[in-house]
Design a protein around this motif. Structure first.
Motif, short mmCIF file in Angstrom:
data_model
loop_
_atom_site.label_atom_id
_atom_site.label_comp_id
_atom_site.label_asym_id
_atom_site.label_seq_id
_atom_site.Cartn_x
_atom_site.Cartn_y
_atom_site.Cartn_z
N GLU A 160 0.84 -1.19 0.00
CA GLU A 160 0.00 0.00 0.00
C GLU A 160 0.88 1.25 0.00
O GLU A 160 1.85 1.33 0.76
CB GLU A 160 -0.91 0.02 1.24
N ILE A 161 0.54 2.20 -0.87
CA ILE A 161 1.27 3.46 -0.94
C ILE A 161 0.35 4.58 -0.49
O ILE A 161 -0.71 4.80 -1.08
CB ILE A 161 1.75 3.76 -2.39
N GLU A 162 0.74 5.27 0.57
CA GLU A 162 -0.06 6.37 1.11
C GLU A 162 0.63 7.70 0.82
O GLU A 162 1.86 7.79 0.81
CB GLU A 162 -0.24 6.21 2.63
N GLY A 163 -0.16 8.73 0.59
CA GLY A 163 0.38 10.07 0.42
C GLY A 163 0.85 10.41 -0.97
O GLY A 163 1.50 11.45 -1.17
N SER A 164 0.54 9.56 -1.96
CA SER A 164 0.97 9.81 -3.34
C SER A 164 -0.14 9.45 -4.31
O SER A 164 -0.82 8.42 -4.14
CB SER A 164 2.21 8.99 -3.70
N CYS A 166 -1.27 8.02 -7.93
CA CYS A 166 -0.68 6.93 -8.71
C CYS A 166 0.10 7.40 -9.94
O CYS A 166 0.85 6.61 -10.53
CB CYS A 166 -1.75 5.92 -9.12
N THR A 260 -6.86 3.94 -4.55
CA THR A 260 -7.80 3.78 -3.42
C THR A 260 -8.37 5.12 -2.98
O THR A 260 -9.43 5.17 -2.38
CB THR A 260 -7.11 3.08 -2.24
N ASN A 263 -4.96 10.27 -3.17
CA ASN A 263 -3.59 10.31 -2.67
C ASN A 263 -3.13 8.99 -2.08
O ASN A 263 -2.33 8.96 -1.14
CB ASN A 263 -3.44 11.44 -1.64
N SER A 264 -3.63 7.89 -2.62
CA SER A 264 -3.16 6.57 -2.19
C SER A 264 -3.52 5.55 -3.25
O SER A 264 -4.44 5.75 -4.04
CB SER A 264 -3.78 6.18 -0.84
N THR A 266 -3.06 1.00 -4.21
CA THR A 266 -2.52 -0.33 -3.93
C THR A 266 -1.65 -0.73 -5.10
O THR A 266 -2.10 -0.74 -6.25
CB THR A 266 -3.65 -1.35 -3.75
N LYS A 307 7.02 6.56 -1.66
CA LYS A 307 6.43 6.77 -0.33
C LYS A 307 6.93 8.04 0.34
O LYS A 307 6.33 8.50 1.31
CB LYS A 307 6.74 5.56 0.57
#
Length: 386
Positions: A160-164, A166, A260, A263-264, A266, A307
């Motif tokens: 999971e990538i949060e704060g970015s 895609c 998701t 700013n996030s 998968t 990240k």
């Protein structure tokens, strides 16, 4: 001393509020074939995935249209998904099939259904904010030989990538220089072609002998030829032809993501290796594991960057940075209404980066690093390795 008015601003912009039109991969199809409902976070909400008695995989919005029950916490009953709140039964076509305690099903009892496809052993759904029918002509290609058993089983990973947003992944298609600094390799040839719904990166590179991480874990003995193509907004196939001391292997890396939120996202990536002719399964499995580790580590180097970086809408570029703005214009076609797609988003565009100056500096830097290491090892009385 520069002033605030002279300094270039960093425009982080605002993440798009809509999601990309196109095919999105949810993962390996087999993971959904256990007779249970599965939850996929996507598009600021949740999807439910299940297999019916015919073996078909179905995907609906994850929340019941009756009173909002979470269908992913329900139960597969026959061909339908049953809500855990009041047992309303929903079919793969999006229609409510039964309400056990009611005389009849309301005529308007219909929920959001996603059209599906299976390619390369992976489950895809079609998503379009405008609600268009799925365009199956732009599905990713089926990898030749995969269904015939010519490749090892997929090694599949999810993070999971949060704060970015895609889009951070997409910029890599045009980014030649990061292969040296992030993946520790020398890109000796680098070219981009954007056309229609596809964006391709062609690259040849060798490993850095002063590093032993990710793609460069084999050092200067590794020669890599890479062809990476995005098929639509979120699914990339990367063919990697590896020559390590004369031993040649074909590796395929799949990189796919699903937003998701603005700013996030998968991120999923899978790796498979073509089985060398005449080689026994145990040896093939060993080779596949080694390359999976090497390219998996290389991919995680990108993940670490994503990240921790910020978005930049106005990147300050030099000649060797590649066609970043043209790539972003290509990508924009998936975020506007179909009627607003203009030719400059889809017309063929080609660009080759001149890597001469970069390689002159990089090779000199690597030579300096090796000389410094040798001196340190000699001073410490340790054997010198190259």
């Amino acid at each position: 001393m520069s002033t605030a008015t002279e300094a270039r601003s960093l425009d982080q912009g605002v993440a798009p509020s809509r999601y990309a039109r196109g095919w999105h991969c949810l993962g390996l199809a087999e993971t959904f074939r256990d007779g249970k409902p599965h939850a996929i976070n996507a598009f600021d909400g949740k999807l439910v995935v299940w297999q019916d008695s015919k073996g078909e995989l179905n995907v609906l919005d994850g929340y019941c249209r009756h009173m909002g029950g979470d269908l992913t916490q329900g139960e597969v009953k026959g061909d339908d998904i049953a809500c855990p709140f009041h047992d309303w039964r929903w079919g793969g076509d999006g229609k409510c099939k039964a309400i056990p305690y009611a005389r009849r099903v309301p005529l308007r009892a219909k929920t959001l259904r996603y059209e599906t496809a299976i390619v390369n052993d992976q489950l895809f759904i079609w998503m379009d904010p405008e609600g268009s029918a799925a365009d199956r002509s732009i599905l990713p290609i089926q990898l030749p030989g995969l269904a015939e058993g010519e490749y090892a089983d997929w090694s599949w990973n999810i993070t999971e990538i949060e704060g970015s947003n895609c889009r951070e992944l997409i910029d890599n298609v045009a980014d030649m220089a990061h292969f040296y600094y992030v993946h520790f390799s020398f890109p000796t040839s680098f070219r981009n072609v954007f056309e229609g719904h596809m964006a391709t990166q062609f690259m040849e590179s060798t490993g850095r002998p002063d590093k032993a991480e990710g793609y460069s874990s084999a050092g200067s003995d590794l020669f890599l030829k890479s062809e990476a193509t995005y098929y639509g907004p979120s699914y990339m196939i990367n063919w990697l032809w590896v020559d390590y001391k004369g031993f040649k292997t074909e590796v395929i890396l799949v990189n796919t993501h699903i937003a998701t939120s603005p700013n996030s996202f998968t991120l999923q990536y899978g790796i498979t290796v073509k089985k060398p002719e005449g080689m026994d399964d145990a040896t093939v499995a060993f080779i596949a594991e080694k390359y999976t580790k090497m390219f998996g580590e290389g991919f995680l180097q990108d993940v670490h960057i994503w990240k921790n970086k910020v978005a930049v809408q106005n990147p300050l570029l030099c000649e060797e940075d590649g066609p970043v703005y043209q790539l972003r214009r290509w990508y924009e076609q998936f975020y506007v209404d179909k009627a607003d797609v203009v030719p400059e988003m889809t017309e063929r565009f080609e660009f080759e980066v001149d890597t001469t100056k970069a390689n002159e500096f990089w090779h000199a830097e690597v030579a300096e690093n090796l000389a410094k290491r040798a001196a340190e090892e000699a001073e410490a009385g340790r054997p010198v390795h190259h």
